[in-house]
Enzyme design. Structure first.
Site, mmCIF file in Angstrom:
data_model
loop_
_atom_site.group_PDB
_atom_site.id
_atom_site.type_symbol
_atom_site.label_atom_id
_atom_site.label_comp_id
_atom_site.label_asym_id
_atom_site.label_seq_id
_atom_site.Cartn_x
_atom_site.Cartn_y
_atom_site.Cartn_z
ATOM 1 N N LYS A 174 53.333 -39.150 4.752
ATOM 2 C CA LYS A 174 52.995 -37.763 4.408
ATOM 3 C C LYS A 174 52.199 -37.235 5.585
ATOM 4 C CE LYS A 174 50.589 -34.852 3.037
ATOM 5 N NZ LYS A 174 50.348 -33.643 3.876
ATOM 6 N N GLY A 227 41.799 -39.351 7.365
ATOM 7 C CA GLY A 227 41.495 -37.943 7.086
ATOM 8 C C GLY A 227 40.033 -37.768 6.738
ATOM 9 N N THR A 231 38.440 -36.224 1.071
ATOM 10 C CA THR A 231 39.795 -36.589 0.620
ATOM 11 C C THR A 231 39.860 -38.095 0.369
ATOM 12 O OG1 THR A 231 40.554 -34.897 2.161
ATOM 13 C CG2 THR A 231 42.244 -36.214 1.091
ATOM 14 N N GLY A 232 39.232 -38.868 1.228
ATOM 15 C CA GLY A 232 39.221 -40.327 1.062
ATOM 16 C C GLY A 232 38.583 -40.725 -0.263
ATOM 17 N N GLU A 249 40.386 -44.418 6.965
ATOM 18 C CA GLU A 249 39.796 -44.056 8.264
ATOM 19 C C GLU A 249 39.309 -42.627 8.115
ATOM 20 O OE1 GLU A 249 39.359 -46.123 10.555
ATOM 21 O OE2 GLU A 249 40.866 -47.675 10.309
ATOM 22 N N CYS A 283 37.674 -37.852 15.367
ATOM 23 C CA CYS A 283 36.753 -38.458 14.399
ATOM 24 C C CYS A 283 35.550 -39.072 15.100
ATOM 25 C CB CYS A 283 37.486 -39.502 13.574
ATOM 26 S SG CYS A 283 38.382 -40.676 14.609
ATOM 27 N N GLU A 384 30.104 -33.276 9.539
ATOM 28 C CA GLU A 384 31.120 -33.352 10.599
ATOM 29 C C GLU A 384 31.640 -31.935 10.892
ATOM 30 O OE1 GLU A 384 34.988 -35.064 9.649
ATOM 31 O OE2 GLU A 384 34.931 -36.166 11.536
#
Ligand code: NAD
Length: 493
Positions: A174, A227, A231-232, A249, A283, A384
């Site tokens: 995806k 991501g 979301t993780g 990650e 990241c 972030e």
């Protein structure tokens, strides 16, 4: 009419079952440049069926043969270098100078690495006793779901896809909804290189729908995700319903620590690269700078001068080193952090205003922006930003700097700048992060493990460690005594 890019299922391009599409916008111009299939649950079911059908034969293919597919794909990637680089620059805004010379060649190199390292994968024979053979074997997991971010659209998928495929899994990818085109091209290339139909499937569409449906799907054995941390966290929750393993990650807020004995000129060079490569949409980007008081003014002045020289503008121009950021809402989010920094009382040293040149006025450009004398607790120093915006702080004592560096929910990476390597190594041990660079920031190799701790996630991409992420270690025990009675049966007698 813009070109329509189909999803890729069972070895071929296919429209979404609903017929719906997503618009792909070039962030340098704000223009819609393509459409991509907007997949839903019925498309995912087709991809799962294709991956399931292809699974047994691919798992039974000798690793040497699977490796050859990756090697062939690596050479096809280089044969299609220009097209892949232009696609990525168009969908993501990353300068062509970078996509041609960095992203695409590195995709090829990574496939070569996975092709080689998988052939060295071994099990173990365990010396539990002379009466048995106790051994471990590595088996593919089955169907794996790979969910990738937009910041390096091609590289991020190759990291996962190369490792998952060569270890015998079939894959459903995806890609990011704003930048799925390079992933579709890579799926075609892998198929041309010999990956059988159904081993590489790409379902394009919005993450909350199609991505989450993958996490829920009972036939998908594992999710490899790169991501955002939020979301993780959501993916972990959803995956828990099936006790499904997830590799995560996630985000970072990476410290760049310059000690009083550092080579200031080298640190400045590293700072420009660490902070502004890919417009800071990395990241591991250097984001929080801790500079020893005795060299702070010298470092800040030189850093500003060096960053001022970066040419930003049209990413299709080979001379451009900084392109736009990836999409309008992301530009707005970065600008909100700049406003927060201004309000916090930090000193604006460079940038901070939307550029209005002829080349940049329609795109989503944010110039390199540096704030000085920042408050560690300001929002822009804690969250972030994922853009070309950094904050500098002073420190006077090394322990204080390490404390400030560790004062974050993230744990992805950090760098230390010092002429005393032994001191650097000792201090690296005190920093809670998956990677610590000494006199460098951002450099990553296929051979070295990548992955963070704390809210930056868990698991590893790259290096031979990634092979463990995509295989089940199975223990096989063989009785060698040939005797019906064993000493331990006595417990029941
Ligand atoms: P994102 O989390 O918004 O999206 C990542 C992917 O997840 C996309 O494909 C998206 O469509 C999908 N997605 C969104 N919601 C989902 C859901 N509920 N269920 C399943 N899938 C879903 O992240 P992004 O904005 O694309 O990428 C930027 C982030 O990625 C940053 O935080 C960055 O630090 C992180 N990142 C981390 C690494 C690393 O190695 N640690 C590398 C690159 C990027």
């Amino acid at each position: 009419m813009t070109q329509v890019f189909q999803a890729f299922i069972d070895g071929q391009g296919t429209d979404s079952v609903s017929g719906e599409t997503l618009s792909i916008t070039n962030p340098a111009t704000g223009q819609v440049v393509a459409q991509a299939a907007k997949c839903g649950q019925p498309d995912l079911e087709k991809a799962v069926a294709a991956a399931e059908k292809a699974g047994p034969a691919w798992a039974a293919t000798p690793v040497g043969e699977r490796s050859k597919v990756l090697l062939k794909a690596a050479s096809l990637i280089m044969a299609n270098q220009q097209e892949l680089a232009e696609l990525e620059t168009m969908e993501h805004g990353s300068p062509i100078r970078k996509t041609m010379n960095f992203d695409v060649p590195l995709c090829a190199e990574q496939l070569e690495y996975f092709a080689g390292v998988a052939r060295a994968m071994t099990g173990e024979t365990l010396p539990v006793g002379p009466w048995c053979l106790s051994t471990t074997v590595r088996e593919p997991l089955g169907i794996v779901g790979l969910i990738t971010p937009w910041n390096f659209p091609a590289l991020m998928v190759v990291w996962k896809l190369g490792a998952a495929l060569v270890t015998g899994n079939t894959c459903i990818v995806k890609p990011p909804s704003i930048a799925p085109l390079t992933t579709l091209k890579l799926a075609e290339i892998l198929t041309e290189a010999g990956a059988p139909a159904g081993t590489v499937n790409v379902v394009t569409g919005p993450g909350e729908k199609i991505g989450e449906a993958m996490v829920r799907h009972p036939k998908i054995a594992k999710i490899g995700f790169t991501g955002d941390t939020a979301t993780g966290k959501r993916i972990m929750q959803v995956a828990s319903d099936h006790v499904k393993p997830v590799g995560l990650e996630l985000g970072g807020k990476n410290a760049f620590i310059v000690l009083d004995d550092a080579d200031v000129d080298a640190a400045v060079q590293g700072a420009v690269f660490g902070a502004f490569f890919n417009s800071g949409q990395v990241c591991a980007a250097a984001s929080r700078f801790y500079i020893h008081d005795s060299i702070y003014d010298d470092f800040a002045a030189k850093f500003v001068e060096a960053a001022k020289a970066l040419r930003f503008g049209d990413p299709m121009d080979m001379a451009t080193v900084i392109g736009p950021v990836a999409y309008a809402a992301h530009r707005d989010k970065i600008e909100a952090y700049i406003a927060d920094a201004k309000q916090s009382g930090a000193t604006l040293l460079l940038g901070g205003e939307r550029p209005q040149t002829e080349e940049t006025k329609d795109g989503y450009f944010v110039p390199p922006t540096i704030f000085g004398d920042c408050d560690q607790n300001a929002r822009f120093m804690r969250e972030e930003i994922f853009g070309p915006v950094v904050g500098l702080c002073r420190f006077s004592d090394t322990d204080e700097a390490i404390g400030l560096a560790n004062d974050t929910p993230f744990g992805l990476s950090a760098s230390l700048w010092t002429r005393d390597t032994a001191k650097g190594i000792a201090l690296a041990g005190q920093i809670k992060a998956g990677t610590v660079w000494i006199n460098e920031h951002l450099i990553i190799f296929c051979d070295t493990p990548w992955g963070g701790c704390k809210e930056s996630g868990w698991g590893k991409d790259l290096s031979k460690m990634v092979l463990e992420e995509y295989t089940l270690t199975k223990h096989i025990y063989v009785d060698l005594t040939g005797q019906p009675e064993k000493p331990w049966y006595g417990i029941l007698k």
